[in-house]
Write a protein that holds these residues in place. Structure first.
Motif, PDB file in Angstrom:
ATOM      1  N   UNK A   1      -5.446  -1.017 -15.845  1.00  0.00           N
ATOM      2  CA  UNK A   1      -4.523  -1.874 -15.314  1.00  0.00           C
ATOM      3  C   UNK A   1      -3.710  -1.139 -14.163  1.00  0.00           C
ATOM      4  N   UNK A   2      -3.205  -1.942 -13.433  1.00  0.00           N
ATOM      5  CA  UNK A   2      -2.534  -1.176 -12.095  1.00  0.00           C
ATOM      6  C   UNK A   2      -0.868  -1.630 -12.604  1.00  0.00           C
ATOM      7  N   UNK A   3      -0.040  -0.551 -12.346  1.00  0.00           N
ATOM      8  CA  UNK A   3       1.223  -0.445 -12.911  1.00  0.00           C
ATOM      9  C   UNK A   3       1.886  -1.280 -11.794  1.00  0.00           C
ATOM     10  N   UNK A   4       2.491  -2.261 -11.830  1.00  0.00           N
ATOM     11  CA  UNK A   4       3.559  -2.902 -10.727  1.00  0.00           C
ATOM     12  C   UNK A   4       4.848  -3.232 -11.471  1.00  0.00           C
ATOM     13  N   UNK A   5       5.922  -2.528 -11.147  1.00  0.00           N
ATOM     14  CA  UNK A   5       7.039  -2.672 -11.938  1.00  0.00           C
ATOM     15  C   UNK A   5       6.648  -2.273 -13.226  1.00  0.00           C
ATOM     16  N   UNK A   6       7.490  -3.040 -14.139  1.00  0.00           N
ATOM     17  CA  UNK A   6       7.111  -2.841 -15.586  1.00  0.00           C
ATOM     18  C   UNK A   6       5.750  -3.296 -16.291  1.00  0.00           C
ATOM     19  N   UNK A   7       5.153  -4.005 -15.373  1.00  0.00           N
ATOM     20  CA  UNK A   7       3.934  -4.905 -16.047  1.00  0.00           C
ATOM     21  C   UNK A   7       2.887  -4.069 -15.463  1.00  0.00           C
ATOM     22  N   UNK A   8       1.676  -4.290 -16.348  1.00  0.00           N
ATOM     23  CA  UNK A   8       0.149  -3.808 -16.177  1.00  0.00           C
ATOM     24  C   UNK A   8      -0.501  -5.013 -15.513  1.00  0.00           C
TER      25      UNK A   8
ATOM     26  N   UNK B   1      -9.268 -10.767  -5.178  1.00  0.00           N
ATOM     27  CA  UNK B   1      -8.452  -9.965  -4.627  1.00  0.00           C
ATOM     28  C   UNK B   1      -9.093  -9.288  -3.401  1.00  0.00           C
ATOM     29  N   UNK B   2      -8.548  -9.485  -1.964  1.00  0.00           N
ATOM     30  CA  UNK B   2      -9.347  -8.809  -0.675  1.00  0.00           C
ATOM     31  C   UNK B   2      -9.629  -7.523  -1.181  1.00  0.00           C
TER      32      UNK B   2
ATOM     33  N   UNK C   1      -7.850  -4.071  -3.231  1.00  0.00           N
ATOM     34  CA  UNK C   1      -8.534  -3.666  -4.664  1.00  0.00           C
ATOM     35  C   UNK C   1      -8.566  -2.261  -4.562  1.00  0.00           C
ATOM     36  N   UNK C   2      -9.280  -1.965  -3.479  1.00  0.00           N
ATOM     37  CA  UNK C   2      -9.556  -0.348  -3.328  1.00  0.00           C
ATOM     38  C   UNK C   2      -8.394   0.609  -3.423  1.00  0.00           C
ATOM     39  N   UNK C   3      -7.093  -0.048  -2.870  1.00  0.00           N
ATOM     40  CA  UNK C   3      -6.061   0.939  -2.420  1.00  0.00           C
ATOM     41  C   UNK C   3      -5.414   0.982  -3.823  1.00  0.00           C
ATOM     42  N   UNK C   4      -5.563  -0.251  -4.690  1.00  0.00           N
ATOM     43  CA  UNK C   4      -5.012  -0.117  -6.510  1.00  0.00           C
ATOM     44  C   UNK C   4      -5.757   0.840  -7.118  1.00  0.00           C
TER      45      UNK C   4
ATOM     46  N   UNK D   1      -7.639  10.371  -0.452  1.00  0.00           N
ATOM     47  CA  UNK D   1      -6.688   9.367  -0.620  1.00  0.00           C
ATOM     48  C   UNK D   1      -6.497   8.828   0.917  1.00  0.00           C
ATOM     49  N   UNK D   2      -6.426   9.763   1.901  1.00  0.00           N
ATOM     50  CA  UNK D   2      -5.915   9.384   3.166  1.00  0.00           C
ATOM     51  C   UNK D   2      -7.038   8.374   3.669  1.00  0.00           C
ATOM     52  N   UNK D   3      -8.248   8.582   3.356  1.00  0.00           N
ATOM     53  CA  UNK D   3      -9.282   7.796   4.094  1.00  0.00           C
ATOM     54  C   UNK D   3      -9.237   6.384   3.327  1.00  0.00           C
ATOM     55  N   UNK D   4      -8.405   6.187   2.280  1.00  0.00           N
ATOM     56  CA  UNK D   4      -8.502   4.911   1.796  1.00  0.00           C
ATOM     57  C   UNK D   4      -6.954   4.214   2.048  1.00  0.00           C
TER      58      UNK D   4
END
Ligand SMILES: [Zn+2]
Length: 290
Positions: A175-182, A194-195, A199-202, A287-290
């Motif tokens: 899961x990706x943490x966004x605020x208090x939610x996963x 999701x584009x 998605x890859x950045x997540x 990370x930089x290349x993403x």
């Protein structure tokens, strides 16, 4: 990297219109689709964990042998794809014993991993899995954003890998943490909707936090030619059919953008390296290349 090896007519979203007793009359497409996935993974040098449904292994034994021969881990997705809610503990035990012994006979390798159909894992099932000889489960998806995903006592958001009982681990779907939610970020309709750059950045963000990233996909998700079922609720139709046309390309990108391994290897690395194996084990692009 994980793949739930089942066919298009076995998914929960279509259960309302595709009765179990019609499975034998349906067009089997899993072998062709899985062979395509095996080729894509071979191109990128990726090894995955394949959670195989026993019903499929009974009908496509040579496919299961091919998957194992190419270096992928064979794990169990149970036999009949019944949600755990619908099974008694004895029925559950019979289902996983049948699937485990079938897969071990086919490959000659011990099966230690399990994933519940539609992530329907329950606390009562964990001691049974352990007793039957499994070493890990990978069914928990610790988020409030879905109506059907199973949860386990002791799980917390942000804990990707938990020792539920001595020697028995839960490997969560990411899961990706966004605020208090996963937010579910491990595959399925989310991956197809999701584009891809987003998605890859997540995925990169999860890896940068020091956690492993756990992805799942099904062979039917790269098969836009599968038979279409029309008379299902709109929500289910959307979840099943969204983004099938572009999914193979996204899957190929994902395979190439990160470094992947099996669940069993991840567990070994986790135990050897304490709480942050991901930086060493799973990273490929910077990370930089993403
Ligand atoms: Zn499934």
């Amino acid at each position: 990297m994980s793949i739930d090896v089942e066919d298009w007519f076995q998914v929960e979203n279509l259960k309302g219109v595709i009765r179990r007793d019609t499975w034998n009359t349906r067009q089997l497409r899993v072998e062709r689709n899985m062979d395509r996935m095996l080729a894509l993974m071979a191109d990128e040098g990726v090894r995955s964990t394949c959670f195989v449904l026993g019903w499929i292994a009974d009908r496509c034994p040579s496919l299961i042998k091919r998957i194992a021969a190419e270096g992928h881990e064979i794990a169990s997705h149970g036999y009949g794809h019944d949600l755990l809610d619908a099974l008694s503990p004895d029925e559950f035990r019979a289902d996983i014993e049948r699937s485990k012994s079938l897969l071990e006979e086919l490959t000659g390798v011990e099966v230690i991993g399990y994933r519940a159909p539609a992530f329907s894992i329950k606390d009562w099932s964990i001691p049974i899995l352990e007793d039957v000889g499994f070493a890990y489960d990978s069914s928990a998806f610790p988020t409030l954003a879905h109506d059907r995903y199973g949860r386990l006592n002791g799980m917390k958001a942000g804990q990707p890998l938990v020792e539920l009982r001595p020697g028995f681990h839960e490997v969560c779907i990411s899961c990706l943490k966004l605020g208090s939610r996963g937010v579910p970020w491990g595959g399925g309709g989310y991956f197809r909707l999701i584009p891809y750059p987003v998605f890859r950045r997540g995925v990169s963000r999860i890896l940068r936090s020091g956690q492993p990233y756990v992805f799942y996909i099904h062979p039917w998700e790269i098969d836009p030619g599968q038979p279409r079922v029309e008379d299902i609720a709109r929500g289910y139709r959307f979840r099943h059919y969204v983004g099938l046309e572009s999914c193979e390309g996204r899957f190929r990108s994902l395979l190439g953008d990160f470094r992947w391994t099996t669940m069993a290897s991840l567990l070994v690395a986790w135990k050897q390296n304490g709480r942050s194996p991901a930086r060493r084990v799973v990273w490929k692009s910077s990370p930089e290349s993403l």
